[in-house]
Structures are given as C-alpha cells and as structure tokens.
Design an enzyme around this catalytic site. Structure first.
Site, mmCIF file in Angstrom:
data_model
loop_
_atom_site.group_PDB
_atom_site.id
_atom_site.type_symbol
_atom_site.label_atom_id
_atom_site.label_comp_id
_atom_site.label_asym_id
_atom_site.label_seq_id
_atom_site.Cartn_x
_atom_site.Cartn_y
_atom_site.Cartn_z
ATOM 1 N N ASP A 476 0.832 -1.202 0.000
ATOM 2 C CA ASP A 476 0.000 0.000 0.000
ATOM 3 C C ASP A 476 0.871 1.258 0.000
ATOM 4 O O ASP A 476 2.064 1.218 0.354
ATOM 5 C CB ASP A 476 -0.885 -0.046 1.257
ATOM 6 C CG ASP A 476 -2.182 0.723 1.099
ATOM 7 O OD1 ASP A 476 -2.305 1.496 0.138
ATOM 8 O OD2 ASP A 476 -3.069 0.551 1.960
ATOM 9 N N MET A 477 0.290 2.369 -0.324
ATOM 10 C CA MET A 477 0.993 3.670 -0.296
ATOM 11 C C MET A 477 -0.096 4.732 -0.211
ATOM 12 O O MET A 477 -0.847 4.923 -1.147
ATOM 13 C CB MET A 477 1.804 3.818 -1.581
ATOM 14 C CG MET A 477 2.738 4.997 -1.614
ATOM 15 S SD MET A 477 1.904 6.552 -1.900
ATOM 16 C CE MET A 477 2.348 6.912 -3.554
ATOM 17 N N ASP A 544 -10.744 2.036 -3.228
ATOM 18 C CA ASP A 544 -11.311 1.785 -1.894
ATOM 19 C C ASP A 544 -12.835 1.823 -1.946
ATOM 20 O O ASP A 544 -13.483 1.619 -0.930
ATOM 21 C CB ASP A 544 -10.812 2.841 -0.906
ATOM 22 C CG ASP A 544 -9.463 2.444 -0.317
ATOM 23 O OD1 ASP A 544 -8.992 1.332 -0.613
ATOM 24 O OD2 ASP A 544 -8.883 3.261 0.431
HETATM 25 C C1 DGJ Z 1 -5.842 1.944 1.924
HETATM 26 C C2 DGJ Z 1 -6.218 0.728 1.130
HETATM 27 O O1 DGJ Z 1 -6.691 1.084 -0.118
HETATM 28 C C3 DGJ Z 1 -7.231 -0.076 1.929
HETATM 29 O O2 DGJ Z 1 -7.671 -1.163 1.169
HETATM 30 C C4 DGJ Z 1 -6.587 -0.520 3.197
HETATM 31 O O3 DGJ Z 1 -5.538 -1.400 2.923
HETATM 32 C C5 DGJ Z 1 -6.091 0.696 3.984
HETATM 33 N N1 DGJ Z 1 -5.257 1.533 3.172
HETATM 34 C C6 DGJ Z 1 -5.330 0.263 5.197
HETATM 35 O O4 DGJ Z 1 -4.789 1.317 5.866
#
Ligand code: DGJ
Length: 783
Positions: A476-477, A544
């Site tokens: 993730d980032m 998301d």
């Molecule tokens: C952002 C991601 O897109 C989510 O799916 C999740 O992994 C969160 N970060 C976790 O902090």
C-alpha cells in the site's frame, strides 16, 4: 515487422502500420499511423507543401518550403522554427535551449532492448523487433536515441528515448518525453480517466481544439486524479467502431501527456515524465533514459484498442509465476475489522471464509507495532502479539492448516512520526531541514532516494516474508508527496524520478527472487494503477470504493487500459461505507466478478441464505474465472442511459459471460436487450441466467399482496419467513446459433407494478444479472 526502404521506415503489426521517413535535412517525418498498409511508396500520405508559408521560419535557405512548424514529425527540437511544444527542453552544453536532432543512422534488432533503469515491456525475438534511430545535435555533440519496439501480435508499438551527452560541458534536461508523434487532425476526442480517492478512472471526453490539452499528475505517483493512459478517438467512434488510438506510459511517478492541435491541422501527441519540478543534469558521457511509452491503434472502436492493451499487458507487462495464472479468491480483513481485531476473531472469520470457498486470507493493516489507528505504528513491522498471539508464523500456519493461503498488508514507503522507526531515524523521512513538513493520513514519506532507507525496507520486508508462510502481499501507499527533498541528491529536480527509481529497486530486490508471491499493489485504492507497477504486481487494488454502482464506472474506466486480470474487485456489505448506498450481494458479486474477486466483509453477519449465496458465487466464479479474468472483454455503448452491459468471451469462443447492470430503475420501461458479441456465429450456444436469490424482505409491505394473511413488513413473522424462504430471480434460458444471439436478444420484462410471477425480472435500483453462454459441443463434452 520493421523494414527500411529508401529512407522510409515501416513498422508493421498484425493490423497496424506506423510509417515515417528521414527528410533531406535529417528530421524524422511522420507519414502514417493507423490501419495496416501493404504499399511500398507512401508519398501520397505525406503532408504536402508546395509554396512558402507565411509567418514561418525557413529551416534552411536552400528550401523555402521546408518549415518544421508545418511538418508532421516524430521528434522535434527547439529554436529551429517549430513553435509547437517540443518533447524536449534541454539546456544544451552551449548554454542555449536550441536543439536540432537530425538523423545519423539506425539499427534494427530482434527482441526488445530493455532500458536498464526503469521497468519495461518484455518479449523475445519471436515477439518483437526494435528500431533504434540515432539522432544528434551536431553543434553540441549530444545524441538522442529513439527506440521503437514492435509487438506484432498484440498490435502495440512502444517508444522511449535516451539522451547522451558527448560534450565536455554539462547539459540540463528540463523535459524529455518518451515519445512524440504528429497525427493529422480528424476531430479527435481525447478520452482520459480522471478522479480522486474512491472515484478513480471516471471517463472524461474532451474535444481537442486548437491549443494544448494536458493530462498529467503532480502528486509523485501516477495518481488517482488522472491515469497516465488516454485515448484519441476520431469523431463518431463508439465501443465497436471508429478509429481510436491508445497511449500509456510504463511509469508510476509524475506523468505528462500533451495533445496539441496546431493551426495547420496537426495533432501533436507526446507522453513521458512530467517536467513539473524536474531537472536532470548530464555531465560528459552521462545518459538519461526515459520510461517506455505504449501506443496502439484500432479501427474497431474503443473495444479494439482496449483489446490490444489487454493482450499486451497480459503477455508483455505482467511477468513471473503469476503471468496468465488464475488469481485466487481472497478475503481481506480491512472493511470488516479496520484496525480492531484479535487472533480469535480473525480465526473465526477465516473458518467461515474457508467454508464459503475462499482460497486466500489477507490480513490488512493493523497487525504490527502500535497500529490501532492510522496515527501510529507505520514503519514498525514487528507483530503486535496482543492482536496476533501466535505471531505471524503461527497465524499463517493456522490459516494454512485450514486449507487457505495467507497474505499480508504492508505500507513500506511510509512512517508515522509516532513510530519507533521515526524516533530512531527521523532522517529517513522526506522533509526539508528548517521547514515543518505537511502530513497526509498522519504519515510521512520515506526517502527512497536514500540507499540506506532502501536497504532498510528491503531487509525488513524480506525478513517478514521469510518468517512466515506468506504467499501474497498487499503493498500500500497512502499519501501524496509534499516537502520533496532528499539529502542524498544534490539537485532536488531529480527527487520525484529518483523516488520512483528507488521504489522499483526495492520491489525488484524483494520480489525478484520470490516470484511465487502474488503482489497486489495499492495506493489508497487506485492511486497508482499503472503499467510500471504492473511490471511487479500482477494485480492492483482498483479502488477503496466497493459500492458496485461506483465500481461500474471505476472498473469500466480501468478496462479501457488494463485487463480484468489486473483489477482487484471485492464484495462488501451494504449500505456501502463509501456512499451509504444500499445494494444487493448479487450486484456486488456481479460487478466484482469482472475482475479478481475478493470479499471484504464481516462474514458473521451473513444469514444462512446469504452464506449459501456467497458460496454459490464463489463456486460460479471458480468455474468461470479463466473467462472472467482472461477472456476478451467488451463494453457496449449504452442502449439506455440507466444500463451498463459488459461481456467477456473465452479465447476459443466456447464460453461467454455477459453482465446486465441497471443503475436507476425506470417505471414501465420498454424491453431490455442483452447485447452480445464475439461469439462463433455458426456454433450453437445455450444461454442461461446465473441463478441468484431474491430475499423476501426486499418486497417489504408488498408481500401482503401475495400472502393470504397480513404481516408487518418489519415484524417477527417477516423475519421468520425470510429465514426459511427465499426466491430465485427470474432465470431465462435460450438456445440458438451465435448469430442469433448477436442479432439482439431481448430479455423478459422487468417488474412493472402490475404483479409478480417467476418470469418477471426484478433488478430494481442497482440490480444486475449475469448470463452464461456455453457452446453446446462443450456441454456435450462435459456431459
Ligand atoms: C488503503 C487501502 O486502499 C485499503 O484497502 C486498506 O488497505 C487501507 N489503506 C489500510 O490502511
């Protein structure tokens, strides 16, 4: 694939031709890019100039008609009469910005001459051929190499450039694009994919008018604001017909694409690293290579272009063990738990997931350090034993014993100031001495320009991966760049690009010798969905936003550029966290099934019927996932504004899955078509609706019109009936030749307020259905 005859280059793919020639003064003149041509002489296609043009600068006194400003070119410099934007802005060794790159020679090589510093497409000598054109600015002894790699079967041509300084004096690159071409104007619409967090890749159509249109990102990543991929479509192009060009860039940092319509009817297209805050000095013998740009063309509308991109990504971008391999159905803990979980809770979830058919259990954020919210712990990847008492090894083994694989979330490029890492190494974070940094999601970016930081990240992630049975990583980032500065580089104009080079270096070192690990990259959803990341991660978390109605737009946008095998798509609980919209489990699945399926919900909330529904969904997906992930994907032009139609067809045309999606219901609407294409017209098929349940409580008080007695729509009796009884949405079944199905299948009518029977379709708001077409011979073989 590449020929050179009398100064003319002809690059041929299966269905396209890209033709240009060397002019008498050594410039590279574009002749044509489009449908495949078999001619030998292309004079007819050249832009003609038979008289001197007013208000232009002659390149050379010997030819008054030769004006760079009005020519169609494959590269152009500055200061020699072309007043359109140049793909390069270089402070040349002589101190001026004037650059005139002319032909010195060329080489044709089988295969792909990959760049050394950036990820690129790949292919062997059967797949592709590369043309290297050597240009030079003779006054300054600066060389420019233009690379064109032709991927015959997938109808893609890639381009990149390399600049070499042969001068004693340094030069400074302020802009160096990966490609440039001039196309004759055909009233183009530029299709870009725009958005932000939870609304990525929304298609935007912009009519190209005189002047410059820019599609770019400045956030430090390819960004959720504007994807690097874009299309240029001739007036009137649709999903199925019309001439459409596609462009993309194999790069994850700031990108820039300029589309400029000149007063002389030429459309200049260029793409590359964004010149924004970019400055790259080159000493004598230094060289700079750009990332690779990707181009394609189809006369068969947007579906034609996206089909080329899909094949290309599956064949020549995604690599390693997961190339062409079916992706597992996963369960991700994020939307159900966020940061709050215990091992017991996770195990209960895992047992339920396994029973439903899930293959991979993914533990998302919150498993390490003091990570109980997003304010602390990022950077400290030591397992939190309060949450995971068996540790990662113990927990991953438990998951393994259940018969699932285990995956883990990381965000290695970042740290919270409230973390042991930051306390020990504040200098690892990107910030400017003497200036208070700006935060995003309470975190700072780690300085990937710093080799020590890279080594630290590589060692810590590798250590964890080797400490447990981890077969999937979500990388993730979660923030955009600010306060860009690295103490490791003298020239801060290099920061953005060096950061991305640092990221590629890290990914290569961690995953290069762990090809069995399925890497899914993520950046607050689809904030870094690009071809650069796909060189390392075969799939990317698309957004998301798991609301299926929003996903129709997001996944549609992505599908113009990237294949379904690359899109993470999950089923979540409704009302959805991102929109508060209420949708059905069936619609969540139907949308997510056009991608790499996952579930992201608390399974303990599922009723007996819902569990059955989910296990039926997963079984269906597994049976058809080769088509759903790797089939030829088609979007259809909306027949009505409130419908979305998708279809994916297996390579041998023996199977197809079609999706019918309705956004807002309309009262007493006319019949619905189920548009179909890509079938074998002379084969017979069986078409059948995927059965999906309709829950009794969906009818609310209307149930009283069906029952012989009256019940309260939210009362005990209603809950009781719903527990033991569910209905099946209308299932339609037809048999016929592919030609008949493509001629225009009309579905049963929807509910129209006049009563219900089992042949009435019930999509309502946000409803959808999947339809399976199977060639009858296949059914014969199976049965
Ligand atoms: C952002 C991601 O897109 C989510 O799916 C999740 O992994 C969160 N970060 C976790 O902090």
């Amino acid at each position: 694939m590449i020929t050179y005859t009398d100064g003319t280059f002809h690059l041929k793919t299966q269905n396209t031709s890209y033709i240009f020639r060397v002019t008498k003064f050594g410039h590279i003149e574009s002749l044509f890019y489009g449908e495949r041509l078999e001619e030998q002489n292309f004079e007819a296609l050249a832009v003609k100039q038979t008289a001197e043009i007013g208000s232009t600068v002659k390149y050379d006194e010997s030819d008054p008609m030769y004006s760079l400003d009005t020519m169609a070119l494959e590269w152009s410099g500055i200061g020699k009469g072309d007043y359109r934007h140049s793909p390069a802005e270089i402070k040349m060794p002589d101190g001026s910005f004037v650059a005139d790159f002319t032909y010195e020679g060329h080489r044709i090589t089988d295969g792909n001459l990959s760049p050394a510093s950036v990820p690129s497409s790949y292919g062997d000598t059967k797949d592709c051929q590369t043309l290297e054109i050597i240009l030079s600015d003779r006054v300054n002894l600066v060389t420019l190499l233009l690379y064109f790699t032709v991927y015959e079967k997938t109808d893609v041509i890639t381009r990149r450039t390399v600049l070499k300084n042969g001068n004693e004096n340094p030069l400074v690159i302020r802009k160096l694009m990966s490609m440039m071409t001039d196309l004759p104007d055909r009233n183009y619409t530029c299709v870009t994919f725009q958005g932000g967090w939870i609304r990525e890749t929304h298609r935007q159509d912009t009519q190209i008018r005189m002047g410059l249109y820019v599609n770019e990102s400045t956030t430090g990543a390819s960004s959720n604001r504007r994807n690097p991929g874009f299309l240029l479509a001739e007036q009137g192009a649709t999903e199925t017909q019309g001439r459409v060009y596609g462009f993309n860039l194999i790069y994850s940092g700031n990108h820039y694409s300029g589309i400029e319509l000149s007063d002389r009817g030429l459309v200049r297209v260029m793409t590359g690293i964004n010149p924004y805050c970019f400055e790259w000095p080159l000493e004598k013998d230094g060289e700079f290579e750009t990332p690779e740009a990707v181009m394609t063309f189809s006369a068969d509308g947007y579906n034609g272009t996206s089909g080329h991109f899909h094949d290309f990504v599956n064949e020549h971008i995604v690599r390693g063990d997961w190339k062409g391999k079916e992706r597992p159905v996963l369960l991700n803990t994020w939307e159900s738990n966020f940061f709050s979980f215990t091992e017991r809770k996770l195990m209960r979830l895992a047992v339920r997931a396994k029973k439903l058919g899930v293959e991979l259990f993914v533990l998302d954020d919150g498993w390490f350090g003091k990570r109980d919210n997003d304010k602390a712990g990022l950077g400290d990847y030591t397992v939190n034993r309060k949450k995971l008492r068996s540790g990662l090894q113990g927990f991953s083994r438990k998951i393994g014993r259940l018969g699932m694989r285990f995956g883990l979330w990381f965000e290695p490029e970042m740290a919270n100031p409230d973390s042991d890492l930051f306390r020990a190494h504040p200098e690892y974070a990107v910030q400017i001495p003497g200036r208070t940094p700006s935060y995003g999601r309470n975190q700072l970016v780690l300085d990937l320009c710093n080799p020590e930081v890279r080594d630290y990240i590589v060692a810590s992630v590798r250590g964890i991966l080797d400490s447990a049975d981890i077969s999937y990583v979500k990388w993730d980032m979660n923030r955009h760049m600010s306060d860009m500065y690295s103490k490791c580089i003298g020239n801060q104009g290099e920061f953005f690009h060096r950061y991305i080079l640092g990221l590629y270096n890290i990914l290569g070192r961690i995953f290069g010798d762990r090809p069995q690990i399925l890497l899914e990259s993520c950046s607050s959803g689809g904030n870094r969905f690009d071809l650069g990341m796909l060189c390392y991660s075969p799939q990317i978390w698309s957004s998301d936003d798991t609301d299926p109605v929003e996903r129709l737009e997001i996944q549609r946008g992505l599908s113009y550029l990237y294949p379904l095998s690359t899109m993470g798509a999950h089923v979540s609980w409704s009302p959805h966290q991102q929109t508060l919209r209420t949708t059905t489990l069936a619609s969540c699945f139907n949308t997510a099934s056009f991608g790499c399926l996952g579930y992201e919900l608390d399974l303990s909330f599922l009723s007996r019927f819902q569990k059955k529904e989910v296990s039926e969904q997963i079984a269906f997906y597994k049976e058809h996932r080769s088509v759903l992930q790797y089939g030829t994907f088609y979007r259809f032009d909306p027949l009505k504004a409130n419908k979305v139609h998708w279809e994916t067809v297996s390579g041998d045309r023996s199977r197809a899955i079609a999706g019918f999606f309705q956004t807002q219901v309309k009262a007493a609407e006319s019949f619905d078509f189920l548009p179909l294409t890509g079938l074998d017209l002379s084969s017979r098929y069986l078409l059948r609706t995927r059965p999906q349940p309709v829950y009794i409580n969906r009818f609310g008080h209307l149930i009283n019109f069906l029952l012989p007695f009256h019940i309260h729509p939210e009362g005990f009796l209603m809950r009781l009936i719903s527990k033991f009884y569910r209905m099946t949405d209308c299932v339609e079944e037809y048999e016929g030749y592919g030609a008949m199905f493509e001629a225009g299948l009309k579905l049963n009518n929807q509910f129209e307020g006049t009563g219900y029977n089992t042949a009435t379709r019930l999509p309502g708001d946000f409803g959808s259905n999947l339809y399976v077409l199977t060639r009858l011979e296949e059914i014969g073989k199976a049965g």
